[in-house]
Design a protein around this motif. Structure first.
Motif, PDB file in Angstrom:
ATOM      1  N   UNK A  48     102.556  23.207  82.508  1.00 36.44           N
ATOM      2  CA  UNK A  48     103.786  22.601  83.344  1.00 36.44           C
ATOM      3  C   UNK A  48     105.024  23.257  83.328  1.00 36.44           C
ATOM      4  N   UNK A  49     105.339  23.983  82.255  1.00 32.13           N
ATOM      5  CA  UNK A  49     106.467  24.826  82.351  1.00 32.13           C
ATOM      6  C   UNK A  49     106.445  26.070  81.315  1.00 32.13           C
ATOM      7  N   UNK A  50     105.843  26.895  81.839  1.00 32.90           N
ATOM      8  CA  UNK A  50     105.200  28.033  80.956  1.00 32.90           C
ATOM      9  C   UNK A  50     106.704  28.883  80.500  1.00 32.90           C
ATOM     10  N   UNK A  51     107.649  28.847  81.160  1.00 31.91           N
ATOM     11  CA  UNK A  51     108.738  29.837  80.965  1.00 31.91           C
ATOM     12  C   UNK A  51     109.720  29.012  79.821  1.00 31.91           C
ATOM     13  N   UNK A  52     109.582  27.831  79.374  1.00 31.75           N
ATOM     14  CA  UNK A  52     110.460  27.304  78.404  1.00 31.75           C
ATOM     15  C   UNK A  52     109.475  26.974  77.232  1.00 31.75           C
ATOM     16  N   UNK A  53     109.963  27.613  75.952  1.00 31.00           N
ATOM     17  CA  UNK A  53     109.404  27.265  74.901  1.00 31.00           C
ATOM     18  C   UNK A  53     109.973  26.237  73.983  1.00 31.00           C
ATOM     19  N   UNK A  54     109.193  25.245  73.831  1.00 31.38           N
ATOM     20  CA  UNK A  54     109.925  23.876  73.377  1.00 31.38           C
ATOM     21  C   UNK A  54     109.241  23.658  71.984  1.00 31.38           C
ATOM     22  N   UNK A  55     108.186  24.213  71.521  1.00 28.76           N
ATOM     23  CA  UNK A  55     107.963  23.886  70.192  1.00 28.76           C
ATOM     24  C   UNK A  55     108.442  24.573  69.004  1.00 28.76           C
ATOM     25  N   UNK A  56     109.357  25.655  69.363  1.00 25.20           N
ATOM     26  CA  UNK A  56     109.898  26.573  68.390  1.00 25.20           C
ATOM     27  C   UNK A  56     111.228  25.758  67.730  1.00 25.20           C
ATOM     28  N   UNK A  57     111.676  24.800  68.149  1.00 25.67           N
ATOM     29  CA  UNK A  57     112.954  24.263  67.846  1.00 25.67           C
ATOM     30  C   UNK A  57     113.017  22.783  67.676  1.00 25.67           C
ATOM     31  N   UNK A  58     114.073  22.065  67.356  1.00 28.25           N
ATOM     32  CA  UNK A  58     113.892  20.519  67.218  1.00 28.25           C
ATOM     33  C   UNK A  58     114.129  20.133  68.620  1.00 28.25           C
TER      34      UNK A  58
END
Length: 92
Positions: A48-58
């Motif tokens: 869906x959004x390959x440029x956004x890293x979402x699982x390495x933060x709250x």
């Protein structure tokens, strides 16, 4: 993943819509949305959004604005509804 077109907004929407539950956190809604598409959460958001890293933060506290906009365009829910699932909505 198939793309469906909303004839009213002319946007490509996801095939499954999972409405955020009352007082549900952003991360929980994201996981339910991925499961609704029969995907693991990491795989689904990498597509869906390959440029956004979402699982390495709250993610409940620091949800990226870009991700909120993507989800608003891909679901029938506006940014305000999506932002309400984040912890920022509880700030005074």
């Amino acid at each position: 993943m198939e793309k469906y077109i909303n004839k009213y907004q002319n946007e490509h929407l996801l095939p499954c819509f999972v409405k955020p539950k009352y007082d549900e956190l952003f991360s929980s809604w994201l996981i339910r949305l991925a499961y609704a598409h029969s995907c693991k959460s990491h795989s689904f958001y990498k597509l869906l959004c390959p440029s956004i890293h979402i699982w390495n933060r709250d993610i409940d506290k620091l949800a990226p604005e870009k991700l909120i906009k993507i989800l608003s365009n891909k679901t029938p829910y506006n940014c305000d509804i999506i932002k309400h699932t984040t912890l920022k909505s509880y700030e005074g």
